[in-house]
Structures are given as C-alpha cells and as structure tokens.
Design a protein around this motif. Structure first.
Motif, PDB file in Angstrom:
ATOM      1  N   PRO A  58       0.805  -1.239   0.000  1.00  0.00           N
ATOM      2  CA  PRO A  58       0.000   0.000   0.000  1.00  0.00           C
ATOM      3  C   PRO A  58       0.826   1.270   0.000  1.00  0.00           C
ATOM      4  O   PRO A  58       0.384   2.309  -0.502  1.00  0.00           O
ATOM      5  CB  PRO A  58      -0.816  -0.140   1.297  1.00  0.00           C
ATOM      6  CG  PRO A  58      -0.872  -1.610   1.568  1.00  0.00           C
ATOM      7  CD  PRO A  58       0.431  -2.155   1.084  1.00  0.00           C
ATOM      8  N   THR A  63      -3.005   0.562  -7.249  1.00  0.00           N
ATOM      9  CA  THR A  63      -4.167  -0.314  -7.169  1.00  0.00           C
ATOM     10  C   THR A  63      -3.888  -1.605  -7.937  1.00  0.00           C
ATOM     11  O   THR A  63      -2.952  -1.673  -8.748  1.00  0.00           O
ATOM     12  CB  THR A  63      -5.396   0.363  -7.780  1.00  0.00           C
ATOM     13  OG1 THR A  63      -5.185   0.515  -9.209  1.00  0.00           O
ATOM     14  CG2 THR A  63      -5.638   1.740  -7.160  1.00  0.00           C
ATOM     15  N   ASP A  66      -3.732  -0.843 -11.529  1.00  0.00           N
ATOM     16  CA  ASP A  66      -2.456  -0.234 -11.913  1.00  0.00           C
ATOM     17  C   ASP A  66      -1.399  -1.314 -12.169  1.00  0.00           C
ATOM     18  O   ASP A  66      -0.631  -1.245 -13.134  1.00  0.00           O
ATOM     19  CB  ASP A  66      -1.948   0.709 -10.816  1.00  0.00           C
ATOM     20  CG  ASP A  66      -2.779   1.972 -10.686  1.00  0.00           C
ATOM     21  OD1 ASP A  66      -3.429   2.359 -11.672  1.00  0.00           O
ATOM     22  OD2 ASP A  66      -2.781   2.545  -9.585  1.00  0.00           O
ATOM     23  N   THR A 258      -5.276 -10.758  -5.248  1.00  0.00           N
ATOM     24  CA  THR A 258      -6.476  -9.940  -5.443  1.00  0.00           C
ATOM     25  C   THR A 258      -7.751 -10.748  -5.234  1.00  0.00           C
ATOM     26  O   THR A 258      -8.679 -10.303  -4.546  1.00  0.00           O
ATOM     27  CB  THR A 258      -6.476  -9.323  -6.850  1.00  0.00           C
ATOM     28  OG1 THR A 258      -5.277  -8.590  -7.042  1.00  0.00           O
ATOM     29  CG2 THR A 258      -7.671  -8.395  -7.027  1.00  0.00           C
ATOM     30  N   ARG A 395      -7.374  -7.475 -15.891  1.00  0.00           N
ATOM     31  CA  ARG A 395      -7.612  -6.134 -15.367  1.00  0.00           C
ATOM     32  C   ARG A 395      -9.081  -5.745 -15.533  1.00  0.00           C
ATOM     33  O   ARG A 395      -9.727  -5.279 -14.586  1.00  0.00           O
ATOM     34  CB  ARG A 395      -6.707  -5.124 -16.076  1.00  0.00           C
ATOM     35  CG  ARG A 395      -6.876  -3.678 -15.607  1.00  0.00           C
ATOM     36  CD  ARG A 395      -5.881  -2.757 -16.332  1.00  0.00           C
ATOM     37  NE  ARG A 395      -5.930  -1.410 -15.790  1.00  0.00           N
ATOM     38  CZ  ARG A 395      -6.730  -0.456 -16.238  1.00  0.00           C
ATOM     39  NH1 ARG A 395      -7.565  -0.703 -17.249  1.00  0.00           N
ATOM     40  NH2 ARG A 395      -6.711   0.749 -15.681  1.00  0.00           N
TER      41      ARG A 395
END
Length: 441
Positions: A58, A63, A66, A258, A395
């Motif tokens: 972070p 993100t 990104d 993710t 993405r």
C-alpha cells in the motif's frame, strides 16, 4: 567448417550426417548451451515485474488495476521487441547479437534498482517497466539463431530445449524473489543479484558462441516469411500456447493476492510452480511432436487447455483455492507442451512447402531453414501479445466483476478457436488438398 578470428563459420550443413556427427553436433550443442543462458536471463529480466509488483504494498499507492496495466505494458514491449530482434541475427550474426542483447539487460535492471522505492510516481514505474520489455526480445533472436544450427530431424528437441531453458527464467526469478522476501530483503536486493549474472551471460556468449555466415545478411527472409499465410496462422496458435504461458506468469501472483487474499509471501510460495513445470515440459512437447507430429500434439493440447480452463472457472466461482492452484499448474504444463509442439510445426511447414515448390536436397533444406528461422521470430512476437491480452483481460474482469472469471471465459473461447484452426488447416484431409498446404501429422 571454417571460420576466422571473429568466430564466423563459413560452411554449415547440419543435414549432412557425416558433417553433423564429426563436427556439427558438438558446435551446435555448445551454441545452444550459451544461447539458453542468455535467453534465460532475458526472460528473468522481462518477467521481473511480475514479482516486483508483489513487493509494492500500500505504501507504493498502486491499485490492482495499476499493477495489471504495468505488467501488460511490460509484456507488450517484450512482444514488439521480438520483431527487430528477429532481424538482428541476420544483420549482426547470432553470437554478436547474443552478446549485445545480453548486455542491454543491464539498462532496465539498473533503472529499476534506482527507482524502486515508495514515493516514486506510477508514470516512472511505467517508463522503467517498459525498458524491461527488451528482455522479451531475446527469445526471438535466440530461436532464429539456434534454428539454423540443427538439422530438421532434431529441431523439435533443440528448439524446445532452447525455449524451455529460456522460459525457466520466469520461475527462477520468482524463486529468487521468494528467497529475498523470506529473508526480509527488499526488491533492490533481487535486482542487485541479476546485475552480475547479466555480465557473466554476455561474457560467456562472447567467448563460446559462433556466427553462421550463411545466415548473416539475409534480411529479406523476414519479409518473405511475413508474406506467407502460415506465419500468421501459426501466430494465432502461438498466442494460445506461449501467450498463455507468459500472460499467466505475469498475472498468477496478482490473481492470488487480489481474488483469494493471499499475502505477497503466500503468493510467492505458489506462483513459481506453474512456470517452472511449464518450462521443464517444453522440450517434452518438442520430443512428442518429433515422434507423433506437431499438429496432432498441438490439437490435443488445446483441447486439454480448454477443459482445464473450464475447471478453473468452476474453482474460482466456488472460491476454492487448492483446486484453483492445482488446475492452474496443469494449465501451465499444457501451455509448455503446446509451446514445444507448435514451434516444432514451423520448420516442418516450410520444409514441406519447399518440396511442394519442386526444390530438392540442400536447396529445399536451405529454403526451409531460411524462412522458418525468420518466421519463428515473427510468430514469437505475435504470440507474446497473447500475454498482453491476458493481463488486460484480467484487469478488466477484476474492474467489472471483481474476479478473474470473465477473463477465463474469454480464454476458454480462444482455446476452442485454436483447436478448430489446428484441425482445419493442419490435420483435416480434404479430397483435393492443395499441395502447398502441409498436413503435419
């Protein structure tokens, strides 16, 4: 076989069994070994951003979207770089270009070392990541060069080993990252490891490799290969095999962090397995193609990849991590087999087309070798674009539905298309097949 002090070989005839047995095989194997080393480092540098993004927590302000965009652009440059790298062997000689292309890897590695810290802008990371794409070009020049060293009967094994040894740079850099993370080190430690390795690879290529005089100067081969429809048909298939391998190699860790909430260290423990096995099995795909026919092995590989993707969709929708990882590893294995078998098809296609034109003996061999070497570079470039598509698809899928399911559905459809194309062009036997279209069973 004669050469001058700059290691130029003036006569090279690997199809002559006496020449091959007495001289050619030893020289070809030596060049293959150091070609693999240089290509291996190139793949590691190219795919280094697949693990660098795992270091970027972070505090870097990026993100998941990104990170997928960053790896997509790195993959894109690697694909585009393969086109000029294909011409480079003819312009400079295989040994000479291996030295130059290995040395160029110092640029993206040193640049990443300089900027890898929190507070660096996303635009800077993009620009430095683009530099790493040149590592992807090494594959094209390496395959073009090694293709010229080996006789047709050994190309499946040689090209599979050359490509597999290069591909294994992907899991090696991921394992190195795992070791660095586990030891509490940062991304600069990983980058620092590779700087001396690049120098060693370039030096060894300079000392031990050779240039083939009959390959240099033939810059028209790529133009002729680009005019042949089979170059583009095989590019479609290679998007499905190598595009899957390189795209999944970049994306696997990000999918785990993710979609399944794994930490970078947890993801690193898993991400290297698939690329490692996919790389190791690539020569097996070449061997199987040598024995049973490239088109037949490629077709069944695509069918199996479609089935594996269906299983991935089910595991992802169920949120089952263990089955998801297991099937993903199987998909990597299949992509490796398909990489080997599809590239074995290329020399056979152009050899058969040479015979169909009425060429015989050394004339047919030279024609097939000339076009297949150039075609491989172009096929490799287009195939690598599949990796771009995979990362962009992930993405968009995560932005739209919050998981990779939508991307996997698209991949399943593409494997179905590749299966149909392989069967229709290279396996189907119509009653009046045109002689210029080879049947590669």
């Amino acid at each position: 076989m004669t050469g001058n002090g700059r290691r130029w070989i003036r006569h090279w005839d690997p199809e002559d069994e006496t020449f091959w047995r007495e001289t050619g095989e030893r020289v070809a194997r030596r060049n293959l070994l150091f070609s693999v080393l240089s290509e291996h480092i190139g793949f590691s540098v190219w795919t280094m951003w697949s693990v660098l993004v795992l270091f970027m927590g972070p505090e870097y302000g990026l993100t998941p979207a990104d990170k997928f965009l960053l790896t997509s652009l790195v993959t894109l440059v690697g694909a585009v770089a393969r086109v000029p790298y294909t011409f480079a062997v003819a312009l400079f000689g295989g040994r000479n270009w291996t030295v130059v292309s290995a040395g160029l890897l110092l640029v993206p590695t040193a640049a990443a070392l300089a900027v890898m810290e929190p507070g660096t802008s996303f635009r800077t990371f993009l620009l430095v990541g683009l530099l790493a794409g040149i590592g992807g070009g090494n594959f094209a020049s390496s395959m073009t060069n090694i293709n010229a060293f080996f006789p047709l009967r050994r190309k499946g094994w040689a090209l599979g080993l050359n490509a597999g040894g290069g591909n294994i740079g992907v899991p090696v850099v991921q394992l190195a990252a795992l070791a660095v993370i586990g030891a509490g080190g940062g991304p600069r430690v990983l980058l620092g490891i590779y700087l001396p390795l690049i120098v060693v690879a370039a030096a060894l290529a300079w000392v031990f490799m050779d240039n083939l005089a009959d390959v240099r100067g033939d810059t028209g081969a790529a133009r002729d290969a680009a005019r042949d429809p089979h170059t583009w048909i095989m590019s479609v298939l290679y998007i499905g095999t190598f595009g899957s391998f390189i795209g999944y190699s970049f994306a696997f860790g990000q999918v785990l962090t993710t979609q399944f909430g794994r930490t970078p260290l947890q993801a690193a423990y898993l991400t290297f397995i698939g690329p490692l096995l996919g790389s190791l099995v690539r020569p097996v795909g070449g061997r199987l193609a040598d024995r049973y026919g490239g088109a037949r092995i490629t077709l069944w590989t695509f069918v199996a990849m479609g089935a594996a993707t269906g299983a991935l969709i089910a595991a992802g929708m169920a949120g089952s991590l263990s089955p998801f990882v297991a099937v993903f590893v199987v998909l990597f294995l299949l992509s490796g087999v398909g990489n080997g078998s599809s590239f074995k098809m290329v020399p056979g296609i152009f050899q058969r087309k040479a015979l169909a034109r009425g060429l015989v003996g050394e004339a047919a061999v030279a024609h097939g070798r000339r076009l297949s070497g150039a075609s491989m570079g172009l096929i490799g470039a287009v195939g690598a674009l599949g990796g771009v598509g995979i990362n962009l698809a992930f993405r968009q899928s995560f932005l739209t539905v919050g998981s990779g399911t939508g991307a996997f559905v698209a991949f399943l459809a593409y494997y179905g298309l590749c299966s149909a194309v392989t069967w229709a062009v290279y396996l189907r036997r119509p009653a009046a097949a045109p002689s210029a279209v080879p049947v590669l069973t």
